[in-house]
Write a protein that holds these residues in place. Sequence first.
Motif, short mmCIF file in Angstrom:
data_model
loop_
_atom_site.label_atom_id
_atom_site.label_comp_id
_atom_site.label_asym_id
_atom_site.label_seq_id
_atom_site.Cartn_x
_atom_site.Cartn_y
_atom_site.Cartn_z
N VAL A 83 20.45 -34.13 5.86
CA VAL A 83 19.30 -34.84 5.43
C VAL A 83 18.14 -34.06 5.18
O VAL A 83 17.53 -33.87 3.82
N SER A 84 17.97 -32.87 5.75
CA SER A 84 17.05 -32.02 5.50
C SER A 84 17.04 -31.09 4.44
O SER A 84 16.38 -31.00 3.71
N ALA A 85 18.46 -30.81 4.18
CA ALA A 85 18.95 -30.03 3.13
C ALA A 85 18.78 -30.79 1.89
O ALA A 85 18.29 -30.15 0.74
N GLN A 86 19.17 -32.00 1.85
CA GLN A 86 18.84 -32.93 0.57
C GLN A 86 17.36 -32.97 0.32
O GLN A 86 16.79 -33.03 -0.86
N VAL A 87 16.58 -33.19 1.25
CA VAL A 87 15.23 -33.55 0.89
C VAL A 87 14.49 -32.17 0.67
O VAL A 87 13.72 -32.24 -0.46
N HIS A 88 14.82 -31.05 1.18
CA HIS A 88 14.37 -29.68 0.73
C HIS A 88 14.74 -29.43 -0.91
O HIS A 88 14.00 -28.88 -1.59
N GLN A 89 15.99 -29.79 -1.07
CA GLN A 89 16.33 -29.61 -2.48
C GLN A 89 15.61 -30.51 -3.51
O GLN A 89 15.25 -30.17 -4.61
N ALA A 90 15.28 -31.82 -3.18
CA ALA A 90 14.59 -32.78 -3.78
C ALA A 90 13.30 -32.17 -4.06
O ALA A 90 12.86 -32.17 -5.47
N VAL A 91 12.58 -31.55 -3.09
CA VAL A 91 11.36 -31.10 -3.39
C VAL A 91 11.49 -29.86 -4.16
O VAL A 91 10.51 -29.86 -5.10
N THR A 92 12.29 -29.17 -4.14
CA THR A 92 12.43 -28.10 -4.89
C THR A 92 12.55 -28.37 -6.43
O THR A 92 11.96 -27.77 -7.23
N ASP A 93 13.53 -29.19 -6.47
CA ASP A 93 13.65 -29.64 -7.91
C ASP A 93 12.49 -30.33 -8.49
O ASP A 93 12.05 -30.31 -9.73
N LEU A 94 11.62 -31.04 -7.65
CA LEU A 94 10.59 -31.84 -8.21
C LEU A 94 9.41 -31.08 -8.57
O LEU A 94 8.72 -31.18 -9.69
N ILE A 95 9.20 -29.79 -7.76
CA ILE A 95 8.39 -28.76 -8.03
C ILE A 95 8.86 -28.00 -9.48
O ILE A 95 7.79 -27.76 -10.43
N SER A 96 10.08 -27.70 -9.56
CA SER A 96 10.45 -27.25 -10.86
C SER A 96 10.28 -27.92 -11.98
O SER A 96 9.92 -27.54 -13.14
N GLU A 97 10.42 -29.36 -11.99
CA GLU A 97 10.37 -30.29 -13.03
C GLU A 97 8.85 -30.55 -13.44
O GLU A 97 8.28 -30.56 -14.34
N ARG A 98 8.13 -30.69 -12.36
CA ARG A 98 6.78 -31.33 -12.47
C ARG A 98 5.54 -30.49 -11.89
O ARG A 98 4.43 -30.64 -12.25
N GLY A 99 5.75 -29.40 -11.02
CA GLY A 99 4.57 -28.79 -10.40
C GLY A 99 4.22 -29.40 -9.27
O GLY A 99 4.47 -30.35 -9.01
N TYR A 100 3.49 -28.45 -8.51
CA TYR A 100 3.02 -28.92 -7.30
C TYR A 100 1.85 -30.05 -7.47
O TYR A 100 1.25 -30.09 -8.40
N GLY A 101 2.15 -31.00 -6.41
CA GLY A 101 1.25 -32.05 -6.49
C GLY A 101 1.33 -33.22 -7.53
O GLY A 101 0.57 -34.01 -7.56
N ASN A 102 2.26 -33.27 -8.14
CA ASN A 102 2.84 -34.09 -9.08
C ASN A 102 3.81 -35.19 -8.74
O ASN A 102 4.65 -35.51 -9.65
N PHE A 103 4.10 -35.27 -7.58
CA PHE A 103 5.24 -36.33 -7.22
C PHE A 103 4.63 -36.74 -5.74
O PHE A 103 3.74 -36.05 -4.99
#
Length: 187
Positions: free
Chosen positions: A17-37
């Motif tokens: 779960v931790s790895a999945q959440v970390h990857q989700a955060v990293t993907d969202l930052i790559s796609e949208r940038g910090y503070g945009n999710f």
Amino acid sequence: MNERQRARRPGGRSARVSAQVHQAVTDLISERGYGNFTVGEVAARAGVADSSIYRRWGSLETLLTDVALTRLNAQSPMPDTGSLAGDLRTYAAQVAREITGPDGPAVLHLAVALSSSGQQGLQAGADLRAERTRQLQSMLDRARDRGEHAPDAFDVLDHILAPMYIRVLFGMELTPDYVDGLVDRML
């Protein structure tokens, strides 16, 4: 096996779960940038409930801090090649691969964004520097034990890591020759 033993089992559900959440955060930052999710978007991407994220991390900021610290600290083991020059070259090459890899720029951008986001962000930056300094100090202490002249850990941060981070943050190329040149100038 009781709940407490299950929670500590490496590679168990908690680690997944931790790895999945970390990857989700990293993907969202790559796609949208910090503070945009939101936490909800992280949870949906990771396939977990919002409540799981809040229970484990408490807030989005705490989760982001954990992602940055985990990714930047855990991925760079200290080499032991038998010489300071070899250790620094190997370490610098490892860091260069990590920060130019698929998640590297996103994690660096996250670390920078967190460091300017209030007290918790300042603490995250301090924690990251302390861990990097501790890691580097172990390598430098080994060199001194072998009788080599070793620089200060902050000099390594300033003269090897910082220039690499800056180049990646500004979309500049990070070549092996450039990385070796940083080590040569440091030594």
